[in-house]
Structure formats: C-alpha cells, structure tokens
Design a protein around this motif. Structure first.
Motif, PDB file in Angstrom:
ATOM      1  N   LYS A 175      -2.685  -7.210   7.783  1.00  0.00           N
ATOM      2  CA  LYS A 175      -3.021  -5.798   8.001  1.00  0.00           C
ATOM      3  C   LYS A 175      -2.300  -5.240   9.223  1.00  0.00           C
ATOM      4  CE  LYS A 175      -7.262  -5.728  10.810  1.00  0.00           C
ATOM      5  NZ  LYS A 175      -8.611  -5.141  10.883  1.00  0.00           N
ATOM      6  N   ALA A 201       0.811  -1.219   0.000  1.00  0.00           N
ATOM      7  CA  ALA A 201       0.000   0.000   0.000  1.00  0.00           C
ATOM      8  C   ALA A 201       0.843   1.267   0.000  1.00  0.00           C
ATOM      9  CB  ALA A 201      -0.947   0.008   1.201  1.00  0.00           C
ATOM     10  N   LYS A 255      -6.489   1.094   4.193  1.00  0.00           N
ATOM     11  CA  LYS A 255      -6.652  -0.350   4.015  1.00  0.00           C
ATOM     12  C   LYS A 255      -6.942  -1.023   5.351  1.00  0.00           C
ATOM     13  CE  LYS A 255      -4.288  -4.383   2.045  1.00  0.00           C
ATOM     14  NZ  LYS A 255      -3.040  -4.865   1.380  1.00  0.00           N
TER      15      LYS A 255
END
Length: 268
Positions: free
Chosen positions: A238, A184, A263
């Motif tokens: 994550k 990301a 995200k």
C-alpha cells in the motif's frame, strides 16, 4: 580566456537506452541481483534531513540543500509529503488531460485532480519512519541509467543530478526496470475480477518484483550492520504503490488515482 569545462572518464559498456530497455532472460536474475546490491548499498548512505547534498563540511558531514521544485531540507517525512502535495503538478496541462481521457474524462479528471490534495491530508500517515536519518535516493534508478557489459554485469550507475535523501517509502520504490502501474490506477481490463493480472508479461513483472525483494533481503543479511528498512518498504504494497503513483503523477500518467487513495485508507 576563462571558460567552464568538465573532465570525464570513458566507461566502456552499454546503457539500457541502447538495449531497447530489455534484459535477456538468461541474464535477468544476475542483473536484478546487481541492482539489489546497489539499492542496499544506497540504503546505508544516510543523512539527517530530506534534501539534496550541497557540499561536504569540514568534519565530513554533509551540507544539505533544497530539493528542486519542493524546497527543504525537511526534518520529517511528513514535511516532505506536505511540500510535495502543495507544489507538485500533474505532468499534463488540463487541456492535454481532458483530450487524452476522451470518454473517460468525467471519471479520470476528478480522480487525478484530487490526488495531490489527498497526499497532503494523509502526509503524517504515509511513512512508517517519519524522522531521520534518511537514505540517498538516486532519483531515476533503473537500467536506463545503468551501464552494463555484454553479459549484463553492472559496471556503473550514472546521472546522479537528481539525487536526494528522501523518505524510506520513496527510496523503496522499485527500480524503473521493475516498475508496475499500481493496479488501482491501471486500466481495469488488465486484471481479472479476482485482481490477478491477465497478461503473461504482467504476471512475469509481479514475479520479478517478488524475486527482487528476496534478493534485497539476502543482500541486507550479508552484513549485520544493515537494516531491513529497504525490503520492508518494498514488501509493503500500500505504501510502495503510493510512492510509485506519486512518480507517475509527476510524469503525467493517466489513471484513477483516487482509487489508490481509497485503498490506502481502507487498509489503514
């Protein structure tokens, strides 16, 4: 005349810095297996608070102190993340960041600037184990601080001056040997439209991370007393990638940090 001194032992071997930070393919799995064993061993060194080890008490317990630059000791992971957000600075000055970003400054600078604040706002959601005990983090765990023999068998881990007990998510960051910039915040041209990595090297790095998680799980299973907290942290992308991003932020790695926050929140 009184003078400070230090006694040191000589340990014959090679440090990653002496080996161009690469592990030959024929030795890689054995080396990673050794790393996994050490990582799991560290997961069994548990302390009641988040902080450094100052001394050993008479009863064998540890007296803990503050983490340099952050404070503490902290009773919860939430307190640690809040302190990190309040006290940690990006590893570049504003001028250096602006110059390094070039034509991407308008996108990257706000993304970087908002990251620490976002960590503070999300502090009470970042750890799945807010309360102690907490594992002992080396602080710079990679083959740059590991001594190996000529066949890459691990002989020792050195440079413990940055060690502290920390949240499981921080402890569950991959060894620097296997570290990957979270997609990301990485340059978008490194990935295909479907999110898969483009380069063969990056594909191999992701495969090595997956193999390492398996090696950690095997090591955890060797002893019934072991928890699986480390492997669970490693395979939670994550949270694991957020821990990596926090380290990169301190190092001054440029990236779109706000995309990683977005995200994380989308997957909450």
């Amino acid at each position: 005349m009184k003078a400070p001194f230090m006694l040191m032992d000589c340990l014959r071997g090679n440090v990653g810095m002496d080996l161009s930070m690469t592990v030959p393919p024929q030795y890689k799995k054995a080396f990673l297996r050794g790393l996994a064993k050490i990582h799991v061993q560290l997961s069994t060194v548990l302390l009641p608070k988040i902080g450094t080890i100052v001394s050993v008490n008479a009863d064998g317990s540890y007296h803990q102190g503050p983490i340099p630059g952050l404070g503490g000791p902290f009773d919860t992971a939430t307190e640690f993340f809040q302190a990190w957000a309040n006290k940690t600075k990006f590893g570049m000055t504003d001028e250096q960041l602006r110059e390094a970003c070039g034509s991407y400054a308008a996108e990257i600078i706000p993304s970087v600037s908002s990251f620490a604040k976002s960590i503070g706002e999300l502090a009470d959601t970042l750890s799945v184990r807010d309360d102690g005990p907490f594992p002992l983090c080396h602080g710079d765990f990679g083959h740059n601080n590991i001594i190996v023999d000529d066949q890459y068998h691990i002989l020792s881990v050195i440079d413990w001056e940055m060690a502290f007990a920390g949240p499981w998510e921080i402890f569950g960051d991959f060894p620097l040997t296997l570290s990957i910039i979270p997609p990301a915040i990485d340059a978008p041209w490194n990935y295909n439209e479907d999110g898969s990595p483009k380069s063969a090297d990056l594909v191999e790095q992701f495969a090595d991370q997956k193999w390492y998680i398996g090696a950690v799980e095997l090591e955890e299973n060797r002893n019934r007393g072991n928890t699986h907290y480390l492997s669970e942290a490693l395979e939670n992308p994550k949270r694991q990638q957020l821990a990596t991003a926090m380290r990169l932020y301190q190092d001054g790695k440029i990236g779109t940090y706000s995309k990683l926050i977005d995200k994380f929140m989308a997957q909450a």
